[in-house]
Design a protein around this motif. Structure first.
Motif, PDB file in Angstrom:
ATOM      1  N   LEU A  49       0.851  -1.190   0.000  1.00  0.00           N
ATOM      2  CA  LEU A  49       0.000   0.000   0.000  1.00  0.00           C
ATOM      3  C   LEU A  49       0.885   1.237   0.000  1.00  0.00           C
ATOM      4  N   GLU A  50       0.635   2.172  -0.928  1.00  0.00           N
ATOM      5  CA  GLU A  50       1.437   3.386  -0.960  1.00  0.00           C
ATOM      6  C   GLU A  50       1.020   4.310   0.180  1.00  0.00           C
ATOM      7  N   PRO A  51       2.023   5.006   0.806  1.00  0.00           N
ATOM      8  CA  PRO A  51       1.715   5.856   1.969  1.00  0.00           C
ATOM      9  C   PRO A  51       0.646   6.898   1.654  1.00  0.00           C
ATOM     10  N   GLY A  52       0.710   7.489   0.454  1.00  0.00           N
ATOM     11  CA  GLY A  52      -0.259   8.526   0.074  1.00  0.00           C
ATOM     12  C   GLY A  52      -1.681   7.995   0.137  1.00  0.00           C
ATOM     13  N   THR A  53      -1.902   6.796  -0.424  1.00  0.00           N
ATOM     14  CA  THR A  53      -3.229   6.188  -0.427  1.00  0.00           C
ATOM     15  C   THR A  53      -3.705   5.946   1.003  1.00  0.00           C
ATOM     16  N   ALA A  54      -2.768   5.464   1.844  1.00  0.00           N
ATOM     17  CA  ALA A  54      -3.131   5.155   3.224  1.00  0.00           C
ATOM     18  C   ALA A  54      -3.610   6.407   3.940  1.00  0.00           C
ATOM     19  N   ILE A  55      -2.853   7.515   3.780  1.00  0.00           N
ATOM     20  CA  ILE A  55      -3.222   8.749   4.477  1.00  0.00           C
ATOM     21  C   ILE A  55      -4.569   9.264   3.971  1.00  0.00           C
ATOM     22  N   ALA A  56      -4.731   9.228   2.633  1.00  0.00           N
ATOM     23  CA  ALA A  56      -5.990   9.700   2.058  1.00  0.00           C
ATOM     24  C   ALA A  56      -7.156   8.868   2.568  1.00  0.00           C
ATOM     25  N   ALA A  57      -6.944   7.550   2.654  1.00  0.00           N
ATOM     26  CA  ALA A  57      -8.018   6.662   3.097  1.00  0.00           C
ATOM     27  C   ALA A  57      -8.398   6.947   4.540  1.00  0.00           C
ATOM     28  N   LEU A  58      -7.364   7.112   5.395  1.00  0.00           N
ATOM     29  CA  LEU A  58      -7.641   7.370   6.805  1.00  0.00           C
ATOM     30  C   LEU A  58      -8.375   8.691   6.978  1.00  0.00           C
ATOM     31  N   GLY A  59      -7.852   9.753   6.296  1.00  0.00           N
ATOM     32  CA  GLY A  59      -8.476  11.076   6.410  1.00  0.00           C
ATOM     33  C   GLY A  59      -9.886  11.087   5.865  1.00  0.00           C
ATOM     34  N   GLY A  60     -10.050  10.489   4.676  1.00  0.00           N
ATOM     35  CA  GLY A  60     -11.367  10.457   4.043  1.00  0.00           C
ATOM     36  C   GLY A  60     -12.383   9.740   4.922  1.00  0.00           C
ATOM     37  N   GLY A  61     -11.956   8.639   5.525  1.00  0.00           N
ATOM     38  CA  GLY A  61     -12.854   7.867   6.380  1.00  0.00           C
ATOM     39  C   GLY A  61     -13.346   8.679   7.559  1.00  0.00           C
ATOM     40  N   LEU A  62     -12.400   9.400   8.215  1.00  0.00           N
ATOM     41  CA  LEU A  62     -12.787  10.199   9.386  1.00  0.00           C
ATOM     42  C   LEU A  62     -13.742  11.322   8.985  1.00  0.00           C
ATOM     43  N   ALA A  63     -13.440  11.972   7.849  1.00  0.00           N
ATOM     44  CA  ALA A  63     -14.313  13.058   7.378  1.00  0.00           C
ATOM     45  C   ALA A  63     -15.714  12.529   7.110  1.00  0.00           C
ATOM     46  N   PHE A  64     -15.761  11.361   6.488  1.00  0.00           N
ATOM     47  CA  PHE A  64     -17.047  10.771   6.139  1.00  0.00           C
ATOM     48  C   PHE A  64     -17.886  10.510   7.387  1.00  0.00           C
ATOM     49  N   ALA A  65     -17.214   9.995   8.429  1.00  0.00           N
ATOM     50  CA  ALA A  65     -17.930   9.671   9.659  1.00  0.00           C
ATOM     51  C   ALA A  65     -18.547  10.923  10.279  1.00  0.00           C
ATOM     52  N   SER A  66     -17.819  12.060  10.228  1.00  0.00           N
ATOM     53  CA  SER A  66     -18.389  13.264  10.849  1.00  0.00           C
ATOM     54  C   SER A  66     -19.561  13.790  10.027  1.00  0.00           C
ATOM     55  N   VAL A  67     -19.491  13.642   8.710  1.00  0.00           N
ATOM     56  CA  VAL A  67     -20.631  14.048   7.872  1.00  0.00           C
ATOM     57  C   VAL A  67     -21.864  13.220   8.250  1.00  0.00           C
ATOM     58  N   ALA A  68     -21.647  11.909   8.428  1.00  0.00           N
ATOM     59  CA  ALA A  68     -22.776  11.035   8.758  1.00  0.00           C
ATOM     60  C   ALA A  68     -23.427  11.447  10.073  1.00  0.00           C
ATOM     61  N   ARG A  69     -22.591  11.841  11.050  1.00  0.00           N
ATOM     62  CA  ARG A  69     -23.121  12.275  12.339  1.00  0.00           C
ATOM     63  C   ARG A  69     -24.024  13.510  12.155  1.00  0.00           C
ATOM     64  N   LEU A  70     -23.536  14.460  11.312  1.00  0.00           N
ATOM     65  CA  LEU A  70     -24.318  15.669  11.042  1.00  0.00           C
ATOM     66  C   LEU A  70     -25.661  15.321  10.409  1.00  0.00           C
ATOM     67  N   VAL A  71     -25.618  14.411   9.415  1.00  0.00           N
ATOM     68  CA  VAL A  71     -26.852  14.031   8.723  1.00  0.00           C
ATOM     69  C   VAL A  71     -27.835  13.406   9.712  1.00  0.00           C
ATOM     70  N   TRP A  72     -27.311  12.570  10.609  1.00  0.00           N
ATOM     71  CA  TRP A  72     -28.180  11.934  11.613  1.00  0.00           C
ATOM     72  C   TRP A  72     -28.880  12.993  12.465  1.00  0.00           C
ATOM     73  N   ARG A  73     -28.118  14.004  12.906  1.00  0.00           N
ATOM     74  CA  ARG A  73     -28.707  15.053  13.752  1.00  0.00           C
ATOM     75  C   ARG A  73     -29.841  15.758  13.012  1.00  0.00           C
ATOM     76  N   ARG A  74     -29.567  16.043  11.717  1.00  0.00           N
ATOM     77  CA  ARG A  74     -30.583  16.718  10.922  1.00  0.00           C
ATOM     78  C   ARG A  74     -31.807  15.832  10.701  1.00  0.00           C
ATOM     79  N   ALA A  75     -31.540  14.569  10.398  1.00  0.00           N
ATOM     80  CA  ALA A  75     -32.628  13.640  10.080  1.00  0.00           C
ATOM     81  C   ALA A  75     -33.551  13.464  11.273  1.00  0.00           C
ATOM     82  N   LEU A  76     -32.952  13.470  12.467  1.00  0.00           N
ATOM     83  CA  LEU A  76     -33.733  13.292  13.679  1.00  0.00           C
ATOM     84  C   LEU A  76     -34.804  14.380  13.784  1.00  0.00           C
ATOM     85  N   GLY A  77     -34.458  15.576  13.271  1.00  0.00           N
ATOM     86  CA  GLY A  77     -35.415  16.670  13.281  1.00  0.00           C
ATOM     87  C   GLY A  77     -36.644  16.401  12.426  1.00  0.00           C
ATOM     88  N   PHE A  78     -36.517  15.454  11.502  1.00  0.00           N
ATOM     89  CA  PHE A  78     -37.643  15.158  10.621  1.00  0.00           C
ATOM     90  C   PHE A  78     -38.513  14.031  11.151  1.00  0.00           C
TER      91      PHE A  78
END
Lengths: 282, 265
Positions: free
Chosen positions: B230-259
């Motif tokens: 695994l190339e280091p660049g891919t690994a870092i991108a994957a780790l960062g992207g994953g964390l960002a994605f998780a926080s977006v999902a949390r935001l969506v959940w908060r919003r969805a709960l309002g509905f």
């Protein structure tokens, strides 16, 4: 002896039941169709769930990029997997989930009260979804004909007839197998677990994931002799011309033997299950 | 600090409840364990069939592809043992309107619904994964390097987070379109494609399995980390992207709960 007191013979009652069912069938079909239209989002999601053939097609396409694999070139794989997808969607049913949910939840009772055999009603519900399914698969059939048309064996009218018969047979065979598996819910708490096991075997042995002849040799031997062969591989290989008309005709006979076995098994399980059935709160 | 210990205690209670429930159905336990092993076998048969035809497919040999299957089995155990059961029951709550009772409780709703149910017998899947790893690395003739192992563990952790977030998004969708119970089947069937190295896919499927439904992150990248390719660049991108994605999902959940409108309205 008073004739009114003698119970009707088995054949007379079966005959009466069939006649009643035939009268009710058109209405049941209409109701079923409007149900499918009402829950169309669910229907589409369910269609998308059948995506494995496309993934497998991508994989074999990659493998076959540097030359054919056995009898299969890249186009043969396209024909095989698209055809398999179409046949699967036309013949599969969700009867097991429905039966086991109704048996466990007790809602089967309402069906039993109606003057119509529940299995007839369930088969009508499933038949009613066919127009929608045909609608969904028709673009893929078009792609199939465009890319692999000359390779399809069904241009021969005799083969086309066998293919049509094999599709109907596959539908019946799968329906009765589902009745058998669904009826297990009368006896077991984990009938869905058994069904999952069955799904796993089906996906390997029926040729759904891998063409039978590309399986490891002993697995292929088992697959050819199992009822799973009649469910998918036989119609599919008749369609793509991998089984010639002669072999296909013989396999049609085998398919009907399996249908008889599963029908007897399924209906027996159903009848003895109904006797045990105690609806909750009923 | 007290907050964390409170949640930890709550987590332990929920886990124990699932264990107790699971133990009640012993026949089921064995049957499901057996099914898990059969499924792993099923996952292997296509692999055997493909590598019976060619020694390498798009640069992957048979033992290397087995490492991917091992990662797949681990993720599947996590998905079906710890993620799917709870979140399937949320969909049910939304449909029936009983989510009210959960929302009333004085803890974070997302935490509560996400830890509602575990299926302990999925541990058998992890056993299967261990066997697959052992066989694959014996065939390769060398084990993973300590650095590769650490990186793979980190990737698997992020992959779990991403998988969980995807599920949370699906559950959030149930606030708008109520009938999504079969979305879980769709989820499971898409996930099955993860047993193949991502390199096999091209074009649309590659894009979908790398960015939309990131199977690459879940199975191929951890396997590549174990194999030290695994190339280091891919690994870092994957780790960062994953964390960002998780926080977006949390935001969506908060919003969805309002509905969420409960059942009576």
């Amino acid at each position: 002896m008073n004739p009114a007191a003698t119970p009707p013979s088995f054949w007379a009652s079966a005959h009466g039941e069939l006649r009643r069912a035939a009268r009710a069938y058109p209405t049941l079909l209409r109701v079923g169709l409007s149900e499918v239209v009402a829950y169309r989002a669910e229907f589409v999601v369910w269609i998308l769930t059948t995506n494995m053939p496309f993934v497998m097609l991508a994989i074999w396409h990659a493998v076959a990029s540097d030359g054919p694999v056995g009898r299969f070139g890249q186009t043969d794989f396209v024909a095989y997997y698209l055809g398999g997808w179409v046949i699967r969607l036309l013949t599969s049913t969700w009867l097991v989930w429905e039966l086991s949910m109704e048996i466990r939840g007790g809602t089967l009772s309402t069906r039993l009260l109606r003057p119509l055999h529940p299995l007839f009603a369930l088969s009508a519900e499933h038949m009613a979804a066919l127009p929608m399914r045909v609608l969904v698969v028709s673009p893929v059939i078009a792609i199939l004909v465009l890319t692999a048309g000359p390779r399809l064996a069904v241009r021969d009218p005799a083969v086309a007839l066998i293919f049509a018969a094999s599709l109907m047979g596959a539908w019946l065979l799968i329906f009765f197998t589902m009745v058998l598996l669904g009826s297990l819910s009368f006896f077991l708490e984990s009938a869905l677990g058994v069904f999952e096991m069955w799904l796993a075997l089906h996906s390997i042995l029926s040729g759904y994931l891998i063409p039978q002849e590309l399986l490891p040799r002993w697995v292929a031997m088992v697959a050819r002799r199992s009822p799973f062969d009649s469910m998918l591989a036989f119609p599919l290989e008749t369609l793509t011309g991998m089984r010639d008309a002669h072999t296909a005709l013989r396999d049609l006979g085998t398919q009907w033997v399996w249908i008889a076995v599963m029908a007897i098994g399924g209906l027996t399980a159903w009848r003895s299950g109904i006797r045990r059935y105690v609806a909750f709160g009923g | 600090m007290r907050l964390i210990s409170r949640y930890a205690r709550l987590f332990a209670v929920q886990l124990r409840m699932s264990m107790v429930t699971g133990m009640q159905y012993r026949a089921d336990f064995w049957l499901k364990g057996l099914t898990a092993i059969v499924w792993l076998g099923v996952a292997l048969v296509p692999l055997f069939s493909v590598f019976q035809q060619r020694a390498t497919v798009r640069g992957w040999t048979f033992p290397e592809a087995l490492v991917v299957v091992g990662c797949f089995a681990v993720m599947k155990a996590i998905l079906e043992g710890a993620i799917s059961p709870s979140l399937t029951s949320v969909v049910e709550h939304v449909r029936k309107g009983t989510l009210d009772f959960l929302l009333l409780k004085p803890v974070d709703a997302q935490f509560l619904v996400s830890t509602a149910r575990f299926e302990p017998w999925r541990v058998t899947d992890l056993g299967g994964a261990a066997l697959v790893f052992a066989y694959a690395f014996r065939r390769l003739g060398h084990g993973p390097s300590p650095r590769g192992l650490l990186l793979a563990l980190a990737l698997l952790a992020v992959a779990t987070l991403v998988l969980y977030s995807l599920w949370i998004l699906v559950v959030s969708a149930s606030f708008w379109v109520v009938k999504v119970d079969n979305l879980s089947y769709l989820f499971g069937s898409l996930f099955d494609a993860g047993r193949w190295p991502i390199a096999i896919f091209r074009g649309a499927l590659w894009f979908a399995f790398t960015f939309v439904f990131p199977l690459a992150l879940m199975t191929s990248y951890p396997a590549m980390a174990l194999l030290a390719r695994l190339e280091p660049g891919t690994a870092i991108a994957a780790l960062g992207g994953g964390l960002a994605f998780a926080s977006v999902a949390r935001l969506v959940w908060r919003r969805a709960l309002g509905f969420y409108t409960s059942a009576s309205s």
